[in-house]
Enzyme design. Structure first.
Site, PDB file in Angstrom:
ATOM      1  N   LYS A   1       0.843  -1.195   0.000  1.00  0.00           N
ATOM      2  CA  LYS A   1       0.000   0.000   0.000  1.00  0.00           C
ATOM      3  C   LYS A   1       0.878   1.245   0.000  1.00  0.00           C
ATOM      4  CE  LYS A   1      -1.488   2.610   3.039  1.00  0.00           C
ATOM      5  NZ  LYS A   1      -1.323   3.840   2.252  1.00  0.00           N
TER       6      LYS A   1
ATOM      7  N   CYS B   1      13.759  11.146   5.977  1.00  0.00           N
ATOM      8  CA  CYS B   1      13.962  10.650   7.343  1.00  0.00           C
ATOM      9  C   CYS B   1      15.416  10.862   7.761  1.00  0.00           C
ATOM     10  CB  CYS B   1      13.606   9.178   7.424  1.00  0.00           C
ATOM     11  SG  CYS B   1      14.441   8.196   6.179  1.00  0.00           S
TER      12      CYS B   1
ATOM     13  N   GLU C   1      10.651  16.099  14.076  1.00  0.00           N
ATOM     14  CA  GLU C   1      11.106  16.144  12.678  1.00  0.00           C
ATOM     15  C   GLU C   1      10.569  17.414  12.027  1.00  0.00           C
ATOM     16  OE1 GLU C   1       9.599  12.179  11.287  1.00  0.00           O
ATOM     17  OE2 GLU C   1      11.497  12.176  10.202  1.00  0.00           O
TER      18      GLU C   1
ATOM     19  N   GLU D   1      10.868   1.077   9.502  1.00  0.00           N
ATOM     20  CA  GLU D   1      11.756   2.193   9.144  1.00  0.00           C
ATOM     21  C   GLU D   1      10.997   3.459   9.499  1.00  0.00           C
ATOM     22  OE1 GLU D   1      14.813   2.010   8.079  1.00  0.00           O
ATOM     23  OE2 GLU D   1      14.970  -0.119   7.604  1.00  0.00           O
TER      24      GLU D   1
HETATM   25  P1  NAP Z   1       2.964   8.198   7.793  1.00  0.00           P
HETATM   26  O1  NAP Z   1       1.899   9.181   7.976  1.00  0.00           O
HETATM   27  O2  NAP Z   1       3.360   7.358   8.950  1.00  0.00           O
HETATM   28  O3  NAP Z   1       2.492   7.264   6.579  1.00  0.00           O
HETATM   29  C1  NAP Z   1       3.296   6.239   6.068  1.00  0.00           C
HETATM   30  C2  NAP Z   1       2.419   5.217   5.390  1.00  0.00           C
HETATM   31  O4  NAP Z   1       1.544   4.633   6.352  1.00  0.00           O
HETATM   32  C3  NAP Z   1       1.514   5.788   4.307  1.00  0.00           C
HETATM   33  O5  NAP Z   1       1.342   4.833   3.301  1.00  0.00           O
HETATM   34  C4  NAP Z   1       0.217   5.986   5.055  1.00  0.00           C
HETATM   35  O6  NAP Z   1      -0.881   5.993   4.184  1.00  0.00           O
HETATM   36  C5  NAP Z   1       0.202   4.771   5.930  1.00  0.00           C
HETATM   37  N1  NAP Z   1      -0.637   4.868   7.110  1.00  0.00           N
HETATM   38  C6  NAP Z   1      -0.939   5.956   7.844  1.00  0.00           C
HETATM   39  N2  NAP Z   1      -1.739   5.601   8.868  1.00  0.00           N
HETATM   40  C7  NAP Z   1      -1.918   4.253   8.773  1.00  0.00           C
HETATM   41  C8  NAP Z   1      -2.650   3.292   9.539  1.00  0.00           C
HETATM   42  N3  NAP Z   1      -3.342   3.641  10.627  1.00  0.00           N
HETATM   43  N4  NAP Z   1      -2.638   2.014   9.151  1.00  0.00           N
HETATM   44  C9  NAP Z   1      -1.934   1.642   8.070  1.00  0.00           C
HETATM   45  N5  NAP Z   1      -1.237   2.494   7.299  1.00  0.00           N
HETATM   46  C10 NAP Z   1      -1.219   3.788   7.657  1.00  0.00           C
HETATM   47  O7  NAP Z   1       4.300   8.846   7.270  1.00  0.00           O
HETATM   48  P2  NAP Z   1       4.469   9.844   6.041  1.00  0.00           P
HETATM   49  O8  NAP Z   1       4.040  11.181   6.468  1.00  0.00           O
HETATM   50  O9  NAP Z   1       3.873   9.264   4.812  1.00  0.00           O
HETATM   51  O10 NAP Z   1       6.051   9.795   5.833  1.00  0.00           O
HETATM   52  C11 NAP Z   1       6.920  10.584   6.551  1.00  0.00           C
HETATM   53  C12 NAP Z   1       7.501   9.802   7.711  1.00  0.00           C
HETATM   54  O11 NAP Z   1       8.159   8.640   7.236  1.00  0.00           O
HETATM   55  C13 NAP Z   1       8.559  10.587   8.452  1.00  0.00           C
HETATM   56  O12 NAP Z   1       8.426  10.370   9.823  1.00  0.00           O
HETATM   57  C14 NAP Z   1       9.870   9.977   7.944  1.00  0.00           C
HETATM   58  O13 NAP Z   1      10.946  10.130   8.797  1.00  0.00           O
HETATM   59  C15 NAP Z   1       9.462   8.549   7.773  1.00  0.00           C
HETATM   60  N6  NAP Z   1      10.364   7.858   6.831  1.00  0.00           N
HETATM   61  C16 NAP Z   1      11.252   6.958   7.341  1.00  0.00           C
HETATM   62  C17 NAP Z   1      12.141   6.324   6.493  1.00  0.00           C
HETATM   63  C18 NAP Z   1      13.122   5.345   7.031  1.00  0.00           C
HETATM   64  O14 NAP Z   1      13.699   4.613   6.220  1.00  0.00           O
HETATM   65  N7  NAP Z   1      13.356   5.262   8.336  1.00  0.00           N
HETATM   66  C19 NAP Z   1      12.117   6.604   5.127  1.00  0.00           C
HETATM   67  C20 NAP Z   1      11.202   7.539   4.650  1.00  0.00           C
HETATM   68  C21 NAP Z   1      10.323   8.146   5.521  1.00  0.00           C
HETATM   69  P3  NAP Z   1      -1.728   7.333   3.893  1.00  0.00           P
HETATM   70  O15 NAP Z   1      -0.763   8.465   3.948  1.00  0.00           O
HETATM   71  O16 NAP Z   1      -2.278   7.092   2.558  1.00  0.00           O
HETATM   72  O17 NAP Z   1      -2.752   7.368   4.983  1.00  0.00           O
END
Ligand code: NAP
Length: 487
Positions: free
Chosen positions: A184, A294, A391, A260
């Protein structure tokens, strides 16, 4: 300037769910819009999966697992290798597609396609190197046979900030290991994943191995799949807040997890550092992906002797960066992903300023349309500023000054996160001492970018569990089986 057209690359993508090898409309024909963050305009509509569609995708992954696990590793690797070739052949159009849905400048999008493709080339090579063992038991009579098997059907969830690479970093090892998948992507950037899906299908990935769900109801669709019990693994990249919630859901059926999560990278510059290199590294660590990474340097700690000069040079470089739509020539700073991201950056900068930080450049939004924020440098940022703990995910560089190594290490480690840290020093002993004491899964020593498909990527503390890439990346999708042999 790109040779492919914007409407052409969007039109070329299938916009349905991919289940059991077929493109399928969401139940009820529901769709949702995908926006260009630089203009706010709707690029297209894509299928909006329901929980029922989610179960159909898991059914397909479960049905395909046994046969896929038996598929020769060499053939699994060759599917990845053909997909690598296709990604590189179509780099230009895929980069444009990514820029349109995510906003990053075209040059960076091209870089991400190459980085993403490299995970497939790497794991094509790893597919045929899954090892085992045979040993004599200590008592001399028995034998230990150790083999590795695919974990089983896996759920993969990826964020919007690296729409292609975060997918290939999971799909590559899952394919190599022999796992089937339901993936997803984030609702804000589904198009890159949909394009990638067709590439994998064209490269010969059997039906049911990869199933793709796009949805605006990520929790409602994914939670039942996680709690179902037939999927054996969750690999998630995203925020720590969502990661925590998913870990709790995984505990229900004791799924294997790879997490991650978020970061809060400190960037340490010592008096003895090569200042030119440190400023170059700071620009990379801060501005890659418009600060929406990240791995982004979130806090700069600079030793007093060079702090003024470092701040002056960084400010000069940040103030000169061209801002605009990522498709325009020369643009380095694209839009943030949405209005909420701009609001968050604005709040954090205002909070720091109210607590005494000085704005050296930037510090405000750019008039619309689009979600733009100026490249910003702050100095004298106090330890209690919110941005020291959260962040920023935007083009803002907060600088604080330190006197001693101990003080720098204490500040750097004063965070719940532990993804990556950066250190600039020319003193070898200090370099190794500081690298060892930094609480992070990765350290950039005199370099501002650490990501490499051949290296183990991942964090400690609340930045995650497990590693992606490197020789250990495939293990996240393998179980070790020990067979006790009585001769
Ligand atoms: P996010 O809000 O946690 O969303 C990540 C993914 O999870 C999206 O596909 C989102 O889908 C989905 N999601 C959200 N709520 C969910 C739930 N309750 N159940 C299942 N899936 C759910 O993060 P983001 O804003 O997209 O990305 C930014 C974050 O990712 C930052 O904190 C960054 O540091 C982190 N990141 C970490 C790495 C690493 O390798 N450590 C790499 C890249 C990014 P929807 O958005 O469609 O709801």
């Amino acid at each position: 300037m790109s040779t492919v057209s914007e409407s052409g690359v969007v039109d070329a993508v299938a916009k349905e769910l991919f289940i059991g090898g077929k493109w399928t409309a969401a139940s009820g024909g529901r769709t949702f819009p995908v926006h260009d963050p630089a203009t706010g305009e709707v690029l297209c509509e894509v299928a909006d999966a329901s929980p029922g569609d989610g179960v159909a995708a898991l059914d397909a992954a479960v049905a395909a697992q046994a046969e896929w696990a038996q598929h020769p590793p060499r053939e699994r690797g060759e599917i990845l290798r053909r997909s690598y070739d296709a990604l590189m052949r179509r780099q230009e159009e895929l980069a444009l597609l990514m820029t349109l849905e995510m906003g990053k400048p075209l040059a960076e999008a091209r870089g991400e396609i190459a980085y993403a493709a490299e995970f497939f080339r790497w794991f094509a090579e790893e597919a045929v190197r899954i090892d085992g063992g045979f040993a004599t038991a200590p008592n001399g009579t028995g034998r230990f046979l150790v083999t590795k098997q695919p974990v089983g059907p896996s759920i993969l969830i990826t964020p919007w900030n690296f729409p292609m690479a975060m997918g290939t970093r999971k799909i590559g090892p899952a394919v190599a290991a022999g796992c089937t998948m339901v993936i997803k992507p984030a609702a804000q950037t589904p198009l890159s994943m949909l394009a990638l899906t067709q590439i994998l299908a064209d490269a010969g990935l059997p039906d049911g191995v990869l199933n793709v769900l796009t949805t605006t109801d990520s929790g409602g669709v994914m939670e039942p799949l996680i709690r179902d019990g037939r999927a054996r693994k969750l690999s998630f990249t995203g925020s720590t807040a969502v990661g925590r919630k998913l870990l709790e859901q995984c505990s229900d059926k004791v799924l294997r997890t790879s997490m991650e999560l978020g970061g809060n990278a400190p960037f340490l510059v010592f008096d003895d550092a090569d200042l030119d290199a440190a400023v170059d590294g700071a620009m990379q660590a801060k501005m890659r992906n418009i600060g929406e990474a990240c791995t982004a340097a979130n806090r700069f700690y600079v030793q007093r002797g060079i702090a003024d000069e470092f701040s002056r040079r960084l400010t000069e470089r940040m103030a000169a960066l061209p801002i605009g739509r990522g498709t325009e020539d020369g643009v380095v700073v694209g839009p943030l992903i949405d209005e909420a991201a701009v609001e968050k950056v604005t709040t954090l900068v205002n909070d720091a300023a109210q607590r005494g930080a000085r704005v050296l450049t930037g510090g405000s939004t750019v008039d619309g349309p689009g979600n733009f924020y100026q490249p910003t440098v702050l100095t004298d940022v106090p330890a209690d500023a919110r941005m020291a703990a959260e962040e920023i995910f935007g083009p803002v560089a907060p600088i604080s000054v330190f006197d001693t190594e101990e003080e720098a290490l204490a500040a750097a480690n004063d965070t719940e996160y532990g993804l990556v840290s950066y250190v600039y020093t020319n003193d070898l002993k200090r370099a190794l001492r500081v690298c060892e004491r930094l609480e992070a899964g990765m350290v950039g020593l005199n370099q501002g970018i650490v990501s490499n498909p051949a290296a183990p990527f991942g964090g400690i503390k609340q930045s995650g569990l497990g590693r992606e890439g490197g020789t250990v990346g495939i293990d996240e999708f393998l179980e070790t089986k020990y067979i006790a042999v009585n001769l």
